[in-house]
Scaffold this motif. Structure first.
Motif, PDB file in Angstrom:
ATOM      1  N   PRO A  76      -4.057 -21.943  22.814  1.00 18.78           N
ATOM      2  CA  PRO A  76      -3.731 -22.144  23.202  1.00 18.78           C
ATOM      3  C   PRO A  76      -2.976 -23.748  22.301  1.00 18.78           C
ATOM      4  N   GLY A  77      -1.789 -24.053  22.026  1.00 21.70           N
ATOM      5  CA  GLY A  77      -1.100 -24.900  21.267  1.00 21.70           C
ATOM      6  C   GLY A  77      -0.021 -24.965  21.571  1.00 21.70           C
ATOM      7  N   VAL A  78       0.984 -25.312  20.269  1.00 17.13           N
ATOM      8  CA  VAL A  78       2.162 -24.864  20.282  1.00 17.13           C
ATOM      9  C   VAL A  78       2.671 -23.949  19.041  1.00 17.13           C
ATOM     10  N   PHE A  79       4.139 -23.638  19.971  1.00 21.41           N
ATOM     11  CA  PHE A  79       4.716 -22.397  19.073  1.00 21.41           C
ATOM     12  C   PHE A  79       6.139 -22.292  18.982  1.00 21.41           C
ATOM     13  N   PRO A  80       6.880 -22.825  17.742  1.00 22.21           N
ATOM     14  CA  PRO A  80       8.126 -22.611  17.755  1.00 22.21           C
ATOM     15  C   PRO A  80       8.665 -20.857  18.312  1.00 22.21           C
ATOM     16  N   ILE A  81       9.172 -20.787  18.806  1.00 17.62           N
ATOM     17  CA  ILE A  81      10.446 -20.193  18.907  1.00 17.62           C
ATOM     18  C   ILE A  81      11.535 -19.679  18.248  1.00 17.62           C
ATOM     19  N   TYR A  82      12.020 -19.028  17.496  1.00 21.48           N
ATOM     20  CA  TYR A  82      13.311 -18.682  16.693  1.00 21.48           C
ATOM     21  C   TYR A  82      14.030 -17.486  16.735  1.00 21.48           C
ATOM     22  N   CYS A  83      14.955 -17.224  16.448  1.00 23.40           N
ATOM     23  CA  CYS A  83      15.959 -16.434  15.792  1.00 23.40           C
ATOM     24  C   CYS A  83      15.373 -15.764  14.307  1.00 23.40           C
ATOM     25  N   THR A  84      14.847 -14.314  14.350  1.00 27.02           N
ATOM     26  CA  THR A  84      15.150 -14.137  13.448  1.00 27.02           C
ATOM     27  C   THR A  84      15.864 -13.103  12.650  1.00 27.02           C
ATOM     28  N   ASN A  85      17.773 -13.514  13.682  1.00 27.81           N
ATOM     29  CA  ASN A  85      18.339 -12.117  12.517  1.00 27.81           C
ATOM     30  C   ASN A  85      19.677 -12.723  12.512  1.00 27.81           C
ATOM     31  N   PHE A  86      19.814 -13.762  11.576  1.00 31.12           N
ATOM     32  CA  PHE A  86      20.691 -14.278  11.223  1.00 31.12           C
ATOM     33  C   PHE A  86      22.018 -14.378  11.692  1.00 31.12           C
ATOM     34  N   CYS A  87      23.022 -15.332  12.737  1.00 33.31           N
ATOM     35  CA  CYS A  87      23.745 -14.802  13.463  1.00 33.31           C
ATOM     36  C   CYS A  87      25.452 -15.405  13.927  1.00 33.31           C
ATOM     37  N   SER A  88      24.920 -16.820  12.804  1.00 37.25           N
ATOM     38  CA  SER A  88      26.246 -17.992  12.968  1.00 37.25           C
ATOM     39  C   SER A  88      25.909 -19.329  11.902  1.00 37.25           C
ATOM     40  N   ALA A  89      26.478 -19.944  11.569  1.00 37.12           N
ATOM     41  CA  ALA A  89      26.435 -21.201  11.330  1.00 37.12           C
ATOM     42  C   ALA A  89      25.348 -21.691  11.479  1.00 37.12           C
ATOM     43  N   LEU A  90      25.083 -21.963  13.087  1.00 37.50           N
ATOM     44  CA  LEU A  90      24.556 -22.863  13.462  1.00 37.50           C
ATOM     45  C   LEU A  90      22.502 -21.946  13.967  1.00 37.50           C
ATOM     46  N   HIS A  91      22.171 -20.488  12.678  1.00 35.38           N
ATOM     47  CA  HIS A  91      21.050 -19.821  13.618  1.00 35.38           C
ATOM     48  C   HIS A  91      20.047 -20.866  13.594  1.00 35.38           C
ATOM     49  N   GLN A  92      20.240 -21.286  12.643  1.00 35.64           N
ATOM     50  CA  GLN A  92      19.348 -22.782  12.288  1.00 35.64           C
ATOM     51  C   GLN A  92      18.671 -23.334  13.156  1.00 35.64           C
ATOM     52  N   GLU A  93      19.552 -23.448  13.805  1.00 34.78           N
ATOM     53  CA  GLU A  93      19.103 -24.402  14.840  1.00 34.78           C
ATOM     54  C   GLU A  93      18.618 -23.282  16.480  1.00 34.78           C
ATOM     55  N   MET A  94      18.792 -22.077  16.619  1.00 32.28           N
ATOM     56  CA  MET A  94      18.809 -21.465  17.868  1.00 32.28           C
ATOM     57  C   MET A  94      16.887 -21.117  17.227  1.00 32.28           C
ATOM     58  N   THR A  95      16.658 -21.952  18.334  1.00 30.00           N
ATOM     59  CA  THR A  95      15.188 -22.070  18.624  1.00 30.00           C
ATOM     60  C   THR A  95      15.036 -23.197  19.419  1.00 30.00           C
ATOM     61  N   GLY A  96      13.547 -23.227  20.031  1.00 29.18           N
ATOM     62  CA  GLY A  96      12.722 -23.225  21.425  1.00 29.18           C
ATOM     63  C   GLY A  96      10.417 -23.116  21.222  1.00 29.18           C
ATOM     64  N   TYR A  97      10.817 -23.499  21.909  1.00 22.48           N
ATOM     65  CA  TYR A  97       8.862 -23.731  22.085  1.00 22.48           C
ATOM     66  C   TYR A  97       8.652 -22.806  22.763  1.00 22.48           C
ATOM     67  N   LEU A  98       7.169 -21.891  23.059  1.00 20.60           N
ATOM     68  CA  LEU A  98       6.386 -21.678  23.489  1.00 20.60           C
ATOM     69  C   LEU A  98       5.361 -23.401  22.953  1.00 20.60           C
ATOM     70  N   LEU A  99       5.164 -23.526  24.917  1.00 15.45           N
ATOM     71  CA  LEU A  99       3.707 -24.231  24.999  1.00 15.45           C
ATOM     72  C   LEU A  99       3.157 -23.479  25.537  1.00 15.45           C
ATOM     73  N   VAL A 100       1.532 -23.614  25.626  1.00 13.02           N
ATOM     74  CA  VAL A 100       0.482 -22.555  25.898  1.00 13.02           C
ATOM     75  C   VAL A 100      -0.669 -24.048  26.113  1.00 13.02           C
ATOM     76  N   LYS A 101      -0.681 -24.381  27.387  1.00 11.22           N
ATOM     77  CA  LYS A 101      -1.660 -25.501  27.984  1.00 11.22           C
ATOM     78  C   LYS A 101      -3.080 -24.570  27.583  1.00 11.22           C
ATOM     79  N   PRO A 102      -3.543 -25.534  27.215  1.00 11.55           N
ATOM     80  CA  PRO A 102      -5.830 -25.465  26.698  1.00 11.55           C
ATOM     81  C   PRO A 102      -6.190 -24.595  28.668  1.00 11.55           C
ATOM     82  N   LYS A 103      -6.981 -24.336  28.341  1.00 10.36           N
ATOM     83  CA  LYS A 103      -7.622 -24.104  29.808  1.00 10.36           C
ATOM     84  C   LYS A 103      -8.897 -25.085  29.525  1.00 10.36           C
ATOM     85  N   GLU A 104      -9.294 -26.028  30.309  1.00 12.32           N
ATOM     86  CA  GLU A 104      -9.807 -26.504  30.907  1.00 12.32           C
ATOM     87  C   GLU A 104     -11.097 -26.958  30.458  1.00 12.32           C
TER      88      GLU A 104
END
Lengths: 622, 622
Positions: A594-622
């Protein structure tokens, strides 16, 4: 000395080599002003805007991978993952390749073999075997990726493989070690009775891109070392060197070097094929197994100087050349003489139920260059010459295989194993270049500590004398290589849209995240410079799941542009995989943290490659 | 234009470069007969018997490894495994490195950093961080092996790391992503309140070869991109670029490019050190955590053109140069002006509790080469020049950082990220060579399918004009490199006998196999050309155990000879590890598969390497 004939060379050479170079003095210490004479430096220099002439495909040994170089620059262009996971590309991480690799995290890739048509490389596929874990793999040379892999049963390390027949009818995989049939437990005291060296005949379906085992042959419990298919008149035959025909079970350094002679196994694969058709085999462990002592015929033994290593077939298919690593000489055998001896049943004896041909009846000549020691492997050029590496005397010997005359010798640095010339193991060798694959580099290069790189020496072999051009370090360990002209390779740059792929998404509006019980499927897009997992969501680049969910990412790279590769990495989840232009790939994992895990593009692709990101959010079990 | 001063160069250059070359015309298309003019080809050619001048240590990006090249030949000498297992060496397979890597099978190695003394590389260690899995590692440059690794808590990808202070007091690891403190789950709706970008101050004990976390700083939830330590007058300071100070939580391509200005974080690490000593921190998750909004002082913000990427410090420590990937200009800031502004509390505002300095008070000049686009990174030479890569206009710009004057520009092929000059980020840059690390290769090299290599352009930078020498392909992805002179590196070749190592066996008579319950310990030797696991046994090269036993191999390579490396592989057990000359290594596995498994040396070691074999026999459970 044999008259050297220089054929018209204009069609043979392209790129940085001028045709006139063959007759020149290559010495760079006394440069001339003639534009036709290039220094060694200039012969290996490929300026920006030009391409190398040849690809060199080197085995990566215990890295499990394949190393690709350009010749003559000897620049390392790419490492292609085959038997070992490769996070840089996600090989072994995405679902398809992870299943292909199974639980194995390494391999020992020894001898690459191009697919052949009419005895020459056709540039379509490359095959390679894993000595360590008994696997064979096929690479598609249109995209330089591994497309299939097969685990070979009953096998003790397919070292002298893969070698292909002249129209890729079979890849043969003889094995280096004898093991009990079925890989059962059996004491070494029962070695001669219960251990065997099983050779596999593997086929490849080009359409389906699938490897399969046609049949296996249960050979005596010896070590099978190197092998080659015949060509032309010997095209239905193949040869394999053996050692430890003493059947020693310990301290092989001493005990496998007792007998004066070991054997070359000479077999006719058309006859073996016929046996299978005729039902002359036994089923074992799901395989069609030929036992030579029961299913007689088609397999013969040729005595050879003890502990041979390489065996190579001349381009015309007339001869096979065996080299003895403990011997000073190469032995040239004649296929035609062997066929005659077989026809005449000119056998000296039988060994393990297999007829032994008379050495004198098959041997054409022994070639013993003065002072040369430890001949290992032989390749050929387009002018009738053979080139043999001498492991102990650290040199390459150039000789005429029709006369046995030695015409040139050159030092290498140091201890060469295999060597490779352009198309040098085919029916149509091209000459041009020779690369010696050396086992020891000593102080050739900047020191990287106690473990040194191996080394490669590049030669120009278009003149009478071999000309040493350059020395190149290489990661351990290039056991063998094949050099193929660039005109034979046809790659593509972008994967075409595949409307039949249920996992592909080409339009943003079709991106979606679907839940089925605790299985979450993401149909997403990677593109410059963002991930879109669900275009309709408030945060299209976020995946939110519950702890314990199984998550499958189906990601399509919708940048249909050459060289625009995206990678998707998930932080702390130990996951990364690339999507090539137009490609769809799938990756499944369990969201067990559980927790918050950044997702990102690992292969340089453009001037805004660093901005090519997101998040995986894993809600903990109750 | 500033007068170019060519200092006496004899002491600066060694190897293949002649001193006279600097004043020459390098054009190879019109060669002259003067021996003093070397063609480009000859400038990069290093003949057998000579060595490259410099090592180039390139990050291997998402391969997780480090790539070592020689300069000027640009030959790839070695890949050193760091964050990813490497079966060729057994890295991640033997007990020590397997424990060090834990469950991770990949990493994303971004920015290597040599250890420094007095602001210059001292050639002792190299540090690297794993953006993907929040790790930092140290390599010993005496043997080019990874010696320690640390998992960094509370971290969101140490991208702008590792950067070391001028006497390696600290490596600072700011992070690219903001995550909730303690890596807990928290909704992205609470991003600004609960997410933070935690920077870690890591120390390295050279004696113990151990990394440790001294303290952490809980910075605002922004992305921290690139960073540098100061030098000389700025030696106690460091700078970090930021983006997404908008605190956007999705679609950063758009949303993180809204504000006209982002910030450079300017901090004084001596002051932070003092805070820790004074108890001005909170304990969090076992770490000493500084919260800038509570523990005021020592940390400041400098406004900078939006979405900056690189920030680099001039050799004299006077300036820091920020580059904006969406901007046309480099901005030169003055450390001295910043110190004055801090002393005068010349703040324009506060952001997230941190004082913001007035841009105009700190900025020295903006440098805007006509038509140049996308400046990313800057390195320096020994003559007062800066070199900046332009990602979008695909060029390197040479400029005078004291005057802002642009003195030369040269195309690169294509889209350069970082660049590296010899010792080019230190207080004592050496000039000589510049390597541009390009993101896109397009058709520069023989095609290897849809995924192309990246590329490197090598320049001679000793003259007024940059001279493009060569183009070299490189496996994805060299984010950053450092170029170090060979005289600074001191490797050894053989491990010394260590009588205090309880696992080492140097004498055959001490080899033995011991059983303790179901744990079998093998104290063995690898040597040319055999394994000795128990010299007293009938078969000294055989290990026989029971199914389910835990087996530990302690293997010592007793060949105390340069370059004689042995590998021990066990067939079908997915195991391989190397022993370097004199080295003892241990590997533990569970013998969970019954049967007979050949053991063999995987690293070619001698003429009888093929005979260096043995067997693992695993008796099945009754």
């Amino acid at each position: 000395m044999k008259k050297i004939i220089f054929p018209g060379v204009a069609g043979l050479v392209s790129g940085v080599l001028a045709a006139t170079v063959f007759f020149a003095d290559f010495n760079t210490t006394t440069p001339t002003t003639s534009a036709s004479v290039k220094s060694k430096a200039e012969q290996v220099y490929v300026p920006h805007g030009e391409l190398d002439d040849y690809y060199l495909f080197n085995s990566g040994g215990h890295s499990g991978q394949l190393f690709i170089y350009g010749v003559p620059s000897m620049r390392h262009i790419r490492t292609v993952p085959v038997f070992t996971p490769d996070p840089a590309t996600g090989y072994g991480f995405d679902d398809y390749t992870r299943e292909m690799l199974g639980d194995y995290t390494w391999g020992d890739l020894h001898h690459p073999a191009f697919s052949e048509t009419d005895g020459d490389y056709d540039g379509k596929f490359l095959f390679a075997t894993d000595v360590a874990n008994n696997r064979v793999a096929a690479l598609d040379l249109a995209d330089f990726h591994t497309v299939d892999m097969l685990k070979v049963p009953n096998s003790g390390g397919p070292h002298c493989a893969a070698f292909v027949t002249e129209n890729t009818e079979y890849l043969f995989l003889p094995t280096r070690f004898a093991v009990p049939m079925g890989n059962e437990f059996a004491s070494l005291d029962e070695y001669s009775e219960t251990y065997r060296g099983v050779m596999s005949a593997v086929t490849f379906d080009e359409e389906e891109q699938k490897l399969d085992i046609a049949y296996q042959v249960s050979l005596p419990p010896w070590s099978y070392d190197k092998a080659r298919a015949g060509k032309g008149l010997s095209g239905k035959w193949a040869v394999i060197t053996t050692y430890n025909t003493e059947e020693a079970t310990t301290n092989l350094e001493i005990n496998a070097s007792q007998a004066d002679r070991d054997y070359i196994v000479l077999f006719n694969w058309e006859e073996l094929e016929q046996k299978i058709e005729n039902g002359e085999y036994e089923e074992f462990d799901g395989q069609k197994m030929i036992y030579p002592e029961k299913h007689k015929g088609g397999i013969y033994l040729v005595p050879v100087a003890k502990s041979p290593h390489g065996v190579d077939v001349s381009p015309d298919g007339k001869y096979f050349v065996a080299s003895g690593k403990l011997a000073p000489a190469m032995t040239v055998f004649s296929f035609e003489k062997a066929f005659e001896a077989i026809a005449n049943e000119d056998f000296s004896s039988e060994r393990n139920g297999i007829p032994v041909l008379n050495y004198e009846s098959v041997m054409e000549r022994e070639v013993d260059p003065p002072g040369a020691l430890g001949p290992l492997h032989t390749q050929f050029d387009d002018k009738g010459y053979a080139y043999t590496t001498m492991f102990i005397s650290s040199e390459v010997v150039k000789w005429d295989y029709e006369t046995g005359e030695v015409v040139d010798r050159h030092d290498v640095y140091y201890s060469p194993g295999h060597l490779v010339t352009a198309h040098g193991d085919t029916a149509k060798p091209r000459g041009d270049y020779l690369v010696s694959l050396n086992k020891i580099a000593k102080d050739n290069y900047l020191s990287v500590g106690p473990s040194h790189p191996e080394s490669m020496d590049l030669f120009n072999i278009n003149g009478e004398k071999m000309v040493h051009l350059s020395s190149t370090p290489v990661n351990p360990e290039p056991h063998y290589g094949q050099m193929i002209h660039r005109d034979v390779i046809n790659t593509f740059h972008v994967y075409q849209q595949d409307e039949n792929n249920p996992y592909a998404v080409y339009d943003q509006k079709n991106t979606r995240i679907e839940r089925d019980g605790d299985h979450v499927s993401v149909y997403g897009i990677s593109m410059r410079s963002k991930f879109i997992f669900d275009a309709a969501a408030d945060r299209p680049d976020v995946i939110e799941v519950n702890e314990g969910d199984t998550v499958t990412l189906h990601i399509t790279n919708t940048d249909f542009d050459q060289d625009i590769v995206h990678g998707l990495g998930i932080m702390d989840y130990n996951l990364n995989f690339e999507q090539m232009p137009g490609q769809t790939k799938s990756l499944t994992f369990v969201a067990d943290k559980p927790g918050v895990f950044p997702i990102y593009c690992t292969n340089f692709c453009s001037a805004l490659h660093q901005e090519m990101t997101g998040y995986l959010l894993v809600k903990p079990k109750e």
